[in-house]
Write an enzyme that holds these catalytic residues in place. Structure first.
Site, PDB file in Angstrom:
ATOM      1  N   ASP A  26     -16.174  -3.129  -0.151  1.00 48.51           N
ATOM      2  CA  ASP A  26     -16.388  -4.683  -0.963  1.00 48.51           C
ATOM      3  C   ASP A  26     -18.336  -4.748  -1.496  1.00 48.51           C
ATOM      4  O   ASP A  26     -19.088  -3.763  -0.545  1.00 48.51           O
ATOM      5  CB  ASP A  26     -16.430  -5.571   0.205  1.00 48.51           C
ATOM      6  N   ASN A  28     -19.333  -7.362  -2.272  1.00 45.59           N
ATOM      7  CA  ASN A  28     -20.397  -7.851  -1.932  1.00 45.59           C
ATOM      8  C   ASN A  28     -20.066  -9.062  -0.619  1.00 45.59           C
ATOM      9  O   ASN A  28     -20.756 -10.516  -1.457  1.00 45.59           O
ATOM     10  CB  ASN A  28     -20.154  -9.649  -3.456  1.00 45.59           C
ATOM     11  N   ASP A  30     -17.790 -10.347   0.771  1.00 48.50           N
ATOM     12  CA  ASP A  30     -17.132 -11.762   0.905  1.00 48.50           C
ATOM     13  C   ASP A  30     -15.856 -10.817   2.077  1.00 48.50           C
ATOM     14  O   ASP A  30     -14.850 -11.730   1.938  1.00 48.50           O
ATOM     15  CB  ASP A  30     -16.766 -12.532  -0.014  1.00 48.50           C
ATOM     16  N   ASP A  34     -13.976  -4.971  -3.670  1.00 44.46           N
ATOM     17  CA  ASP A  34     -13.474  -5.112  -5.028  1.00 44.46           C
ATOM     18  C   ASP A  34     -13.834  -4.015  -5.519  1.00 44.46           C
ATOM     19  O   ASP A  34     -13.696  -2.392  -5.219  1.00 44.46           O
ATOM     20  CB  ASP A  34     -14.507  -6.035  -5.305  1.00 44.46           C
ATOM     21  N   ASP A 103      -0.815  -0.273 -10.973  1.00 40.99           N
ATOM     22  CA  ASP A 103       0.237  -1.420 -10.536  1.00 40.99           C
ATOM     23  C   ASP A 103       0.763  -2.287 -11.658  1.00 40.99           C
ATOM     24  O   ASP A 103      -0.206  -2.947 -12.758  1.00 40.99           O
ATOM     25  CB  ASP A 103      -0.268  -1.597  -9.620  1.00 40.99           C
ATOM     26  N   ASP A 205       5.780  -1.267  -9.700  1.00 40.98           N
ATOM     27  CA  ASP A 205       6.079  -1.575  -9.180  1.00 40.98           C
ATOM     28  C   ASP A 205       8.440  -2.274  -8.261  1.00 40.98           C
ATOM     29  O   ASP A 205       8.579  -2.908  -9.890  1.00 40.98           O
ATOM     30  CB  ASP A 205       6.129  -3.012  -8.750  1.00 40.98           C
ATOM     31  N   GLU A 268       8.221   3.621  -8.543  1.00 33.64           N
ATOM     32  CA  GLU A 268       8.710   2.953  -7.187  1.00 33.64           C
ATOM     33  C   GLU A 268       9.824   2.968  -7.127  1.00 33.64           C
ATOM     34  O   GLU A 268      10.404   2.030  -7.264  1.00 33.64           O
ATOM     35  CB  GLU A 268       7.680   1.749  -6.463  1.00 33.64           C
ATOM     36  N   HIS A 329       0.651   1.070   1.315  1.00 33.45           N
ATOM     37  CA  HIS A 329      -0.075   0.003   1.834  1.00 33.45           C
ATOM     38  C   HIS A 329       2.511  -0.959   2.472  1.00 33.45           C
ATOM     39  O   HIS A 329       1.670  -1.572   2.927  1.00 33.45           O
ATOM     40  CB  HIS A 329      -0.140  -0.189   0.679  1.00 33.45           C
ATOM     41  N   ASP A 330       2.949  -0.393   2.378  1.00 37.13           N
ATOM     42  CA  ASP A 330       4.328  -0.333   2.443  1.00 37.13           C
ATOM     43  C   ASP A 330       5.230  -0.296   4.286  1.00 37.13           C
ATOM     44  O   ASP A 330       6.047  -0.811   4.246  1.00 37.13           O
ATOM     45  CB  ASP A 330       5.596  -0.720   1.547  1.00 37.13           C
TER      46      ASP A 330
HETATM   47  C1  GLC Z   1       6.610  -3.176  -3.690  1.00 36.48           C
HETATM   48  C2  GLC Z   1       5.282  -2.862  -3.687  1.00 36.48           C
HETATM   49  C3  GLC Z   1       4.754  -4.032  -1.879  1.00 36.48           C
HETATM   50  C4  GLC Z   1       5.406  -5.998  -2.518  1.00 36.48           C
HETATM   51  C5  GLC Z   1       6.661  -5.994  -3.159  1.00 36.48           C
HETATM   52  C6  GLC Z   1       7.409  -7.028  -3.852  1.00 36.48           C
HETATM   53  O1  GLC Z   1       7.712  -2.657  -2.823  1.00 36.48           O
HETATM   54  O2  GLC Z   1       4.587  -2.211  -2.904  1.00 36.48           O
HETATM   55  O3  GLC Z   1       3.353  -3.959  -1.713  1.00 36.48           O
HETATM   56  O4  GLC Z   1       5.431  -6.419  -1.264  1.00 36.48           O
HETATM   57  O5  GLC Z   1       6.930  -4.450  -4.336  1.00 36.48           O
HETATM   58  O6  GLC Z   1       6.474  -6.537  -5.178  1.00 36.48           O
END
Ligand code: GLC
Length: 540
Positions: A26, A28, A30, A34, A103, A205, A268, A329-330
Site C-alpha cells: 500500500d 497511500n 488506505d 495499489d 489478468d 481467467d 487458468e 490466490h484461490d
Molecule cells: C478465477 C479466479 C478466482 C475468481 C474466479 C471467478 O478462478 O482465480 O479468484 O473468484 O475466477 O472470476
C-alpha cells in the site's frame, strides 16, 4: 520439433511471480495495496531474479469477488491508482528488463458493467444476447440444474424481464455469451487496448468455462461427492464447462496475440492432465501455458508426485511447454499444505522441474495461511459456504516486508489481518539470514537463470519411492544437475538405480550441505533436498 537454444522465449526461460494487488504494497495508507506500491517494490522482484509479474485484476469493480467482477475492462479502479500509474508501472517493469502479464476475465462481467445494465434493461435491447438469458422451466424453476461455484443455483431470476440469467460464480458476475460474435470482438478490443499499452501477456481467467453446451443440458450427479466438498461439486460440470467450441475462442485469442511481437497467454484451467493439454491447441495455436495445477492438488507423497510428473511430461504435445504452480490466490498456500520445512523442498521442486514456474507472492518467505475470524471474512466463497472452510482470505493476507507494526505493507489499517509471525518472518529479516527460505528461492532462481540444463534441459526421472524423488536435468554440452528431494519428514537414503553419479552439492534446503562432494549414495535428513552439479562426464 527440436528447439535451438536461442529460440527459447522469455516466458519459457524466466520465472513468473503472481501479485495479488490488494495485499502486496500500500502506498497511500488506505490499508489496500495499489499500483504505486507495486512500483516501490520492483527492485525487490528484480533482486529475486524474476522475469515476469502477473497481477490479479485492478480494474474498476464493485469488489464482490475482489476484482474478478469487472465493471470496466479498460480502466484502473481508483483504489489501485490511475492509468498514468499503470503506464509508469509498465515502463518501470520494462526498464528492469522484466515483463508484465495482466489478468483477463472474459467469462463474466460485474452485474454493474454497462453491458449487463443494458442487457438486462429489456428483452429487445441490442445487448440482450451478450449474456445467457433463458425462460423459466416449469413452476418458474431454473432452466437447468447447473450450480454456481460459489454456492447455490447458477441461474438468477430477473423480475423486470421475466427471464433467468446464468452466472458460473456469484449472481453479481453474469456470464457473457461467447457464442455472440459481438462479445468476442468487444473482448478482443479489450486485449488490444492493453497490448497497445505495452502489456506482454494475459492470464486468462477460467478459460475452460468460457462457452457452455448449446442445449444447456443438465449436468449429471457426481457419485464421488462428499459433504465437506463445495456444493458445486455435487454435479459433474460436463455440459457447463470444457466445451469443444472453447478451443476456437482460444485460437482467436492466440492469433490476436501473435499479431503482436513476443506476447503470450496463460490459461487458468482446472482439468485432468489429458484434457488440460488439449488447451495447447492442435498445432501450437492454443494457449502458451495452460496452468498446470497438479502440485496444488497432489497428495504430498514422493511416488505419486513422481508419477504425476511423468504423466504430465508424457502427455505434453511436442510444442507444449510445461509449467508448474505451487500456490495461488484461490488455494491454500504450499506452506499450510505441506508444512514450513517441506515447503523448502517444494521450492526446489518448483524451480528445478522442466518448465516455467509461477511463484505466488509471499511463498518465497514461507508465508502461511492466516486464520481470519469469521466476522472479518471478506471472500464470498467463505461467506456463502460457512461450514466448509472454503474462504480464500487466509492465503491472501498482506505481504510481510519487515518487522514494523503492519509489516511494512501499510501505514494505515490493513484490509485483511497480517500473520502474527510477521515480526520474525519477513523479507528484511530473511534477506540476511543464510538459513531462510528466501535465500533458497533466490539461489534457485539465480541458478536456473544461469544454467541451460535447468532452464530448458530434459527431465530425466532417476528414482522415486515413498520418500524420495530424484531426477536429472540435462542439456547437451552443459553441466547436468541431479535433484534429490526427501518429501517425507524422516531420513532417507538415495542411491541411483541405473548408474553411479558423482558431483558437488551446490544447493540445499540448508546451506550446510553445499560444497560437499556427492558420490553415488546419499543419506538425507527429513525435509531435506539437494541439487548436485554433476561431474563433466555426465554431460553427454
Ligand atoms: C478465477 C479466479 C478466482 C475468481 C474466479 C471467478 O478462478 O482465480 O479468484 O473468484 O475466477 O472470476
Amino acid at each position: 520439433m527440436v528447439q535451438q537454444k536461442q529460440d527459447y522465449l522469455w516466458w519459457q526461460t524466466g520465472v513468473i511471480y503472481q501479485i495479488y494487488p490488494r495485499s502486496f504494497q500500500d502506498s497511500n495508507g488506505d490499508g489496500i495495496g495499489d499500483i504505486p506500491g507495486i512500483i516501490q517494490r520492483l527492485d525487490y522482484l528484480k533482486w529475486l531474479g524474476l522475469k515476469a509479474v502477473w497481477i490479479s485484476p485492478f480494474y474498476p469493480s464493485p469488489m464482490k469477488d475482489f476484482g474478478y467482477d469487472i465493471s470496466d475492462y479498460t480502466a484502473i479502479d481508483s483504489i489501485f491508482g490511475t492509468l498514468e500509474d499503470f503506464d509508469q508501472l509498465v515502463r518501470e517493469i520494462h526498464q528492469r528488463n522484466m515483463k508484465i502479464i495482466l489478468d483477463l476475465v472474459p467469462n463474466h462481467t460485474s452485474d454493474q458493467h454497462p453491458w449487463f445494465l443494458e442487457s438486462r434493461s429489456s428483452r429487445d435491447n441490442p445487448k440482450r444476447d451478450w449474456y445467457i438469458w433463458q425462460d423459466a422451466g416449469e413452476d418458474n424453476a431454473p432452466p437447468n440444474n447447473w450450480l454456481a461455484m460459489f454456492g447455490g443455483t447458477a441461474w438468477e431470476w430477473d423480475e423486470a424481464t421475466n427471464q433467468y440469467y446464468y452466472h458460473a460464480f456469484l449472481k453479481e458476475q453474469p456470464d457473457l455469451n461467447w457464442r455472440n460474435p459481438e462479445v468476442r470482438e468487444a473482448m478482443y478490443n479489450v486485449m488490444r487496448f492493453w497490448l497497445d499499452r505495452g502489456v506482454d501477456g494475459f492470464r486468462v481467467d477460467v478459460m475452460w468455462h468460457m462457452i457452455k453446451d448449446k442445449l444447456l443440458r443438465d449436468n449429471p450427479p457426481n457419485d464421488e461427492y462428499l459433504p465437506h466438498m463445495a456444493t458445486y461439486e455435487q454435479l459433474l460440470p460436463v455440459y457447463s464447462t470444457d466445451q469443444p467450441e472453447v478451443h476456437e475462442i482460444v485460437r482467436e485469442m492466440r492469433s490476436l496475440l501473435d499479431s503482436y511481437e513476443d506476447r503470450m497467454m496463460i490459461g487458468e484451467i482446472y482439468l485432468p492432465i489429458h484434457k488440460l493439454v488439449s488447451y495447447y491447441g492442435n498445432d501450437n495455436d492454443g494457449t502458451h501455458l495452460p496452468f498446470n495445477f497438479m502440485l496444488l492438488s497432489a497428495t504430498w507423497d514422493a511416488s505419486s508426485i513422481a508419477r504425476s510428473i511423468d504423466e504430465y511430461e508424457g502427455a505434453l504435445p511436442m510444442y507444449g511447454w510445461p509449467n508448474w504452480v505451487l500456490s495461488n490466490h484461490d488455494q491454500p498456500r504450499i506452506t499450510s499444505r505441506v508444512g514450513i520445512q517441506q515447503s523448502r523442498v517444494a521450492a526446489i521442486l518448483l524451480l528445478t522441474l522442466r518448465g516455467t514456474p509461477t511463484i505466488y507472492y509471499g511463498d518465497e518467505i514461507g508465508m502461511r495461511d492466516v486464520p481470519i475470524p469469521f466476522a472479518e471474512v471478506h471472500d464470498p466463497q467463505g461467506l456463502n459456504m460457512p461450514d466448509k472452510n472454503l474462504s480464500r482470505d487466509p492465503a491472501r493476507t498482506p505481504m510481510q516486508w519487515d518487522n514494523s507494526k503492519y509489516a511494512g505493507f501499510t501505514s494505515g489499517k490493513p484490509w485483511l489481518r497480517i500473520d502474527k509471525s510477521s515480526h520474525r518472518e519477513n523479507v528484511e529479516s530473511q534477506k540476511t539470514n543464510e538459513y531462510s527460505i528466501l535465500r533458497i528461492y533466490r539461489r534457485l532462481i539465480e541458478l536456473r537463470n544461469s544454467e541451460p540444463s535447468l532452464m530448458y534441459g530434459n527431465y530425466i526421472p532417476v528414482a522415486s519411492d515413498k520418500q524420495v524423488i530424484a531426477y536429472v536435468r540435462k542439456y547437451e554440452g552443459y553441466p547436468s544437475f541431479l535433484v534429490v528431494l526427501n518429501l517425507s519428514h524422516r531420513p532417507a537414503y538415495f542411491k541411483p538405480v541405473h548408474k553411479p553419479m558423482s558431483g558437488t552439492i551446490i544447493l540445499g534446503t540448508v546451506p550446510d550441505l553445499e560444497g560437499q562432494p556427492y558420490q553415488d549414495m546419499i543419506n538425507l535428513s527429513g525435509d531435506e533436498g539437494i541439487v548436485v552439479k554433476l561431474d563433466d562426464h555426465h554431460r553427454q
